[in-house]
Design an enzyme around this catalytic site. Structure first.
Site, mmCIF file in Angstrom:
data_model
loop_
_atom_site.group_PDB
_atom_site.id
_atom_site.type_symbol
_atom_site.label_atom_id
_atom_site.label_comp_id
_atom_site.label_asym_id
_atom_site.label_seq_id
_atom_site.Cartn_x
_atom_site.Cartn_y
_atom_site.Cartn_z
ATOM 1 N N GLU A 1 -5.046 -15.805 -0.176
ATOM 2 C CA GLU A 1 -5.458 -14.683 0.665
ATOM 3 C C GLU A 1 -4.861 -13.414 0.071
ATOM 4 O OE1 GLU A 1 -4.491 -14.992 4.851
ATOM 5 O OE2 GLU A 1 -4.207 -12.821 5.028
ATOM 6 N N GLU B 1 -3.668 -3.842 5.781
ATOM 7 C CA GLU B 1 -3.466 -4.189 7.181
ATOM 8 C C GLU B 1 -2.822 -2.990 7.872
ATOM 9 O OE1 GLU B 1 -2.759 -8.598 8.388
ATOM 10 O OE2 GLU B 1 -1.405 -8.170 6.713
#
Length: 265
Positions: A141, A146
């Site tokens: 990932e 974010e």
């Protein structure tokens, strides 16, 4: 066969070839040749104690309008949906899974964040492979961006794999960058991914790097296989934290998504 994305005029990146893009020029739902909806865990509940229901093909949660993709999180219970899992919020999670994936390249997503306590938007990739297209964290990932509404002036980046992850492996290194107007202005969130390293930045300023150890340990470097792209707004959860219901609805805006790969000599 992977559908061909419409061309764009702005390809002024010497040494790179634009291989996939969305400029969000057609109003309505996202282009189904380029984007699918991830709704797999609506009924059972999403990861990390998140509180949202991800809706599919619903203009209230994902739409293109005036040259922008807009993802919207709302305070509402979509109890009429056959996969409803009791959530008090709706949102959207767009993916290129099954439509397009890439190994290496320069990824750029121009976006403006949603504000408010409890929001957790992300721009990220997941590895293709395993059951239902992925085994996490083995297939890897990459968190290109974010953001959490409780810290509205910073963004973060990291990677997860079988050796480095937040669930049982060696804790990954998560680095942050100051973006004081992340909620009020558009910025270019970028990743350069090669066989040597993954570099992540904002507005051409790199602040995170993960280097391939080149020691044959696939647990540490699964990033030599395709990854697909995800765009979403999660609500609450382990990172999003407590939710302020007064903020809704909240929007995440996108002006473009562009993916380049190195040009042939």
């Amino acid at each position: 066969m992977t559908p061909t994305a419409p061309p764009v005029n702005n390809t002024d990146k010497p040494g790179w070839t634009l291989v996939w893009s969305d400029e969000f020029n057609v109003n309505g739902l996202p282009n189904p040749l380029q984007w699918a909806y991830d709704t797999d865990h609506n009924r059972s509940g999403w990861f990390n104690n998140e509180k949202q229901y991800y809706a599919a093909k619903r203009l209230e949660n994902s739409r293109i309008e005036n040259g922008q993709l807009i993802l919207t999180a709302r305070k509402e219970r979509l109890s009429s949906a056959n996969d409803f899992g009791g959530q008090n919020y709706t949102s959207a999670r767009l993916v290129t899974r099954g439509l397009a994936s890439w190994t290496y390249g320069f990824f750029e997503v121009r976006a403006k964040m949603p504000c408010g306590q409890g929001t957790w938007p992300a721009i990220w990739t997941l590895g293709v492979g395993g059951v239902n297209g992925m085994v996490w964290p083995d297939d890897g990932e990459i968190d290109i961006m974010e953001f959490v509404g409780s810290k509205p002036t910073v963004v973060s980046a990291t990677v997860h794999n079988a050796k480095y992850n937040w669930q049982g492996g060696t804790p990954p290194t998560t680095l942050t960058a100051a973006v004081p107007d992340a909620c009020t202005a558009f910025h270019n969130y970028q990743m350069t991914w090669s066989q040597d390293k993954i570099s992540i930045g904002v507005d051409d300023r790199i602040y995170f790097e993960y280097v391939n150890p080149k020691n044959g340990d696939r647990r540490a470097w699964p990033f030599d296989r395709p990854q697909y792209l995800l765009l979403n707004i999660a609500i609450g959860g382990d990172l999003g934290g407590a939710v302020d219901d007064r903020i809704f609805p909240v929007d995440m805006h996108f002006e473009h998504v562009r993916i380049y790969q190195k040009s042939s000599p």
